[in-house]
Design an enzyme around this catalytic site. Structure first.
Site, short mmCIF file in Angstrom:
data_model
loop_
_atom_site.label_atom_id
_atom_site.label_comp_id
_atom_site.label_asym_id
_atom_site.label_seq_id
_atom_site.Cartn_x
_atom_site.Cartn_y
_atom_site.Cartn_z
N ARG A 1 0.84 -1.21 0.00
CA ARG A 1 0.00 0.00 0.00
C ARG A 1 0.87 1.25 0.00
O ARG A 1 0.57 2.23 -0.70
CB ARG A 1 -0.93 0.00 1.22
CG ARG A 1 -1.96 -1.10 1.18
CD ARG A 1 -2.98 -0.94 2.31
NE ARG A 1 -3.86 -2.10 2.35
CZ ARG A 1 -3.89 -2.98 3.35
NH1 ARG A 1 -3.11 -2.84 4.40
NH2 ARG A 1 -4.71 -4.01 3.29
N ASP B 1 -16.15 -2.42 -3.99
CA ASP B 1 -16.28 -3.71 -3.31
C ASP B 1 -17.74 -4.14 -3.45
O ASP B 1 -18.62 -3.32 -3.69
CB ASP B 1 -15.90 -3.58 -1.83
CG ASP B 1 -15.49 -4.91 -1.21
OD1 ASP B 1 -14.27 -5.13 -1.04
OD2 ASP B 1 -16.37 -5.73 -0.90
N ASN C 1 -19.83 -5.54 -8.51
CA ASN C 1 -19.04 -6.74 -8.79
C ASN C 1 -17.84 -6.30 -9.64
O ASN C 1 -18.02 -5.62 -10.66
CB ASN C 1 -19.91 -7.75 -9.54
CG ASN C 1 -19.10 -8.94 -10.01
OD1 ASN C 1 -18.18 -8.81 -10.83
ND2 ASN C 1 -19.43 -10.10 -9.50
N CYS D 1 -3.66 -13.89 -3.20
CA CYS D 1 -3.40 -14.44 -1.87
C CYS D 1 -3.72 -15.94 -1.83
O CYS D 1 -3.90 -16.50 -0.76
CB CYS D 1 -4.20 -13.67 -0.82
SG CYS D 1 -5.98 -13.76 -1.08
N1 SAH Z 1 -7.64 -5.12 -1.04
C1 SAH Z 1 -8.16 -5.27 0.30
C2 SAH Z 1 -8.40 -6.70 0.68
C3 SAH Z 1 -9.34 -7.45 -0.23
S1 SAH Z 1 -10.23 -8.73 0.56
C4 SAH Z 1 -7.22 -4.60 1.30
O1 SAH Z 1 -6.21 -4.02 0.90
O2 SAH Z 1 -7.50 -4.66 2.50
C5 SAH Z 1 -11.35 -9.13 -0.68
C6 SAH Z 1 -12.51 -8.17 -0.82
O3 SAH Z 1 -13.14 -8.48 -2.07
C7 SAH Z 1 -13.59 -8.30 0.23
O4 SAH Z 1 -13.82 -7.05 0.83
C8 SAH Z 1 -14.85 -8.77 -0.55
O5 SAH Z 1 -16.04 -8.16 -0.09
C9 SAH Z 1 -14.52 -8.31 -1.94
N2 SAH Z 1 -15.12 -9.07 -3.05
C10 SAH Z 1 -15.20 -10.41 -3.20
N3 SAH Z 1 -15.70 -10.72 -4.40
C11 SAH Z 1 -15.94 -9.55 -5.04
C12 SAH Z 1 -16.44 -9.22 -6.33
N4 SAH Z 1 -16.80 -10.17 -7.19
N5 SAH Z 1 -16.54 -7.92 -6.67
C13 SAH Z 1 -16.16 -6.95 -5.81
N6 SAH Z 1 -15.68 -7.22 -4.57
C14 SAH Z 1 -15.58 -8.49 -4.20
#
Ligand code: SAH
Length: 399
Positions: free
Chosen positions: A216, A254, A282, A343
């Protein structure tokens, strides 16, 4: 109880199977051990003494006859009193490392085997901690562990985030419980000098993804004056830090309203709400739409949840990373940047790099990799478990 070594069951390795453990590997697999009637009958999670085929002790371990990894070593020899004092010693060592790494109490305090505590995750949010016990052994040690956490940190609240899917491999149930104190909602943390909100009870995983801290910072450092699209933003870790670093506009996207509420609150807390937009969508659908609408961003962050949760998902998961890289690359402005991460434990670094490369080709984009990086150093890796380095990422500039 089996806290002291005198009343522990003994399990015996098959001939020639002691070398890996002797050399320092912390695991014994079920096909390396004499699975006698007695061994099968050992209650999941009990402490055992592991002997070599000649009857000499090689280590003290937690044992689960139902798991592929039957024994997880806590130490070598038959020496240990595994009680709150022992666990407090391991916690103090883990804490000393984090205090050397960071100036503030916001970090992953325990990262399982690499910190000498197999199956245990502890994240710290100041005076609140979340714990995840992912093995029957750690679950059984929980009362002593809570005692040890009190001795070492005396936290205001301890949340047990025992709702991870890996617990099923050890036949553990799924629950979230406040083991100490009271906590009703999100907690404020600081990362890279920015104020953010983690949600220990209702948030993703253990409440915050400290593993991306350094990534980040690196991304934010490129965002002055930039337009930023943070896909899968969760609580806005990338988007809000980019805005604080001077991004002209950051879209935190998200599918979870609750996650976006954390991001919006963090943006307000840092006085950058005018430059952070939260968007519930999405990611794949929104990328298709943005691409067709001709919208472009100077920085696109794609840090999705694991697409490959088990080995059988490998092929579809890899195709998912490729498609995401293609759609994300398509909305990067010429000269802009793409940060892509995975991840998934089961996706090796090279396989991920290959999918990103294919995705760029599919999008008709070229560029250069500026940096490949894993998790921040509060997620150390056991030297014998390199596969536990689950996070991989690439930062690219696209032409
Ligand atoms: N980038 C974030 C961590 C991501 S965790 C950070 O830096 O903290 C994964 C996230 O993806 C979750 O918040 C979940 O709600 C979201 N997510 C899962 N599937 C998704 C989709 N199809 N479209 C958008 N968001 C999604």
């Amino acid at each position: 109880m089996d806290r002291s070594s005198s009343d522990r069951p003994v399990v015996r390795l098959l001939p020639r199977q002691h070398r890996r453990v002797r050399d320092g590997h912390p695991w014994v697999y079920s096909n390396e051990i004499e699975m006698s009637v007695e061994a099968r009958a050992i209650e999941p999670g009990r402490l055992v003494i592991v002997q070599n085929a000649g009857g000499e002790p090689v280590g003290t371990a937690t044992f689960n006859p139902h798991s592929l990894v039957v024994a997880r070593l806590l130490g070598h020899g038959a020496i240990l009193d595994v009680d709150a004092a022992f666990l407090a010693g391991r916690l103090r060592r883990a804490l000393a490392l984090r205090e050397r790494l960071f100036g503030e109490p916001y970090y992953r305090l325990v990262h399982a085997e690499a910190d000498g505590l197999p199956g245990l995750i502890v994240d710290r949010f100041g005076d609140v901690v979340t714990c995840q016990t992912n093995t029957a052994g750690m679950e059984r040690l929980l009362p002593d562990l809570l005692d040890a956490l009190d001795r070492v940190l005396a936290p205001r609240a301890i949340v047990l985030r025992n709702d991870s899917s890996v617990r099923a491999l050890e036949r553990l149930d799924s629950y979230v419980r406040i083991a100490k104190g009271e906590l009703s909602g999100p907690v404020e943390i600081r990362e890279n000098g920015v104020r953010l909100f983690a949600d220990p009870i209702g948030g993703q995983k253990t409440g915050w993804f400290y593993d991306q801290r350094d990534n980040r910072a690196c991304v934010a450092g490129l965002c002055r004056g930039a337009s930023v699209l943070d896909l899968y933003a969760y609580a806005g870790g990338f988007a809000v830090q980019a805005a604080v670093a001077g991004a002209a506009k950051a879209v935190a996207l998200d599918r979870s309203e609750a996650a976006l509420a954390l991001a919006a609150e963090a943006a307000r807390l840092n006085g950058v709400e005018a430059r952070v937009e939260t968007r519930r969508a999405n990611a794949f659908e929104e990328l298709e739409r943005l691409g067709q609408a001709g919208e472009r961003f100077d920085m696109v962050v794609a840090d999705p949840p694991a697409f490959v949760k088990s080995r059988k998902d490998l092929q579809p998961g890899l195709r998912g990373y490729r498609k995401l890289a293609r759609l994300a690359a398509a909305v990067v402005a010429p000269g802009g940047f793409l940060f892509a991460a995975s991840c998934s434990h089961n996706v090796p670094v090279e396989a991920f790099a290959e999918q990103v490369r294919h995705g760029l080709t599919d999008a008709g984009r070229g560029g250069r990799i500026l940096r490949g990086a894993g998790a921040a150093p509060d997620h150390p890796v056991h030297p014998f478990l390199p596969e536990s380095a689950y996070l991989k990422s690439q930062l690219l500039q696209l032409d």
